[in-house]
Design an enzyme around this catalytic site. Sequence first.
Site, PDB file in Angstrom:
ATOM      1  N   CYS A 134       1.053  -1.196  -0.102  1.00  0.00           N
ATOM      2  CA  CYS A 134      -0.293   0.226  -0.061  1.00  0.00           C
ATOM      3  C   CYS A 134       0.713   1.434  -0.011  1.00  0.00           C
ATOM      4  CB  CYS A 134      -0.768   0.251   1.142  1.00  0.00           C
ATOM      5  SG  CYS A 134      -2.414   1.453   1.311  1.00  0.00           S
ATOM      6  N   CYS A 137      -0.371   4.798   2.088  1.00  0.00           N
ATOM      7  CA  CYS A 137      -0.252   3.549   3.759  1.00  0.00           C
ATOM      8  C   CYS A 137       1.006   4.370   4.274  1.00  0.00           C
ATOM      9  CB  CYS A 137      -0.413   2.536   4.342  1.00  0.00           C
ATOM     10  SG  CYS A 137      -1.869   1.967   3.439  1.00  0.00           S
ATOM     11  N   ASP A 138       2.029   3.445   3.237  1.00  0.00           N
ATOM     12  CA  ASP A 138       3.666   3.291   4.070  1.00  0.00           C
ATOM     13  C   ASP A 138       4.920   4.567   3.044  1.00  0.00           C
ATOM     14  OD1 ASP A 138       3.453   1.424   5.117  1.00  0.00           O
ATOM     15  OD2 ASP A 138       3.106  -0.187   4.007  1.00  0.00           O
TER      16      ASP A 138
END
Length: 303
Positions: A134, A137-138
Amino acid sequence: MNDMLDLFIAGGGAAGLTAAVYAMRSGLDFILADISSSMGSQIALTDEVDNYTGFDSVNGFELIKKFYEHAKSLGAPMVNDEVSLIEKENKSFNIKCANNEYRAKTVIYCAGATHRELGVKGEKEFSGHGVGYCAVCDGFFYRNKTVIVVGGGNTAVTDALYLSKICKRVIVVHRRDKFRADKGRVQKLINTENTEVIYSAELDEIIGDKTVKAVLLKDGRKIDADGVFIAVGVSPRSGAVKNIVKTDEAGYIIAGEDCQTSTAGLFAAGDVRTKALRQIITACADGANSVCGVTAYLESQDS
Ligand code: NAP
């Protein structure tokens, strides 16, 4: 166990939230359950959606928030719960969730899909330590670093574009010489200065010590990188209904545009069903069509 509902909606993505809006307007007694309190898992993790009518470009989280707020403003009953198993008993359904159990005359199953793993050496070992699925997200952890994105679909290209705004360098490794992603999006990637594409190449191994240091390609090349984002497609989340409905070999629930499945009263909507085009707009259409099917089914049972 709760009283018998007209409808249970399993999943709060584009299909589920649209179904909730239509179900409210149809006066159905229903509950929507989603694993996430903010709903809309896949879309919420998409940085830029540029093919949803009415928006030149919109952040996925902002878009799904609007869907959620629309359903909420109509008073749609929505709970944060994980659907684990749906069984059919006579003409109704028993729905087991992590926190509660429900009974309903019909189900719209729209649990979506989840990322697929690549299955190369080092992937599991470095998962969360340089290997991610993701970008939204990261991506933050790779500021001014070099990352590799694996895949050639819309997710890979969208992720690469997102990462190009954070990272020093983004290298897309795609197994073919042609992208599957939309042409416009691919052109944008090609025009972005700090991105490059390695075509017709596959990963053999992800290597490092505590975190990722490089990848080895099957042709023997070694590419240094601080992170690897894997975007090689999705698998349907059909596990909770697989015992009561027909699926294809990949696990997608077999259903057409009317979202009718092989099980009377069970409708499949969004990415979890067999379909040619998995997009937010087609998931919304499924949400609407499935409520239409539910209403007709309930009427046929009453008469
Ligand atoms: P996808 O369209 O299925 O693409 C997966 C990509 O991964 C393909 O390029 C495929 O290669 C590659 N791949 C698969 N297995 C591989 C392997 N073992 N090794 C190397 N490469 C592999 O999946 P997606 O990009 O996740 O998209 C899923 C759906 O969501 C699609 O319908 C997509 O259009 C949609 N989506 C839409 C948006 C948007 O419109 N904003 C954003 C994201 C996703 P091949 O090309 O050779 O098969």
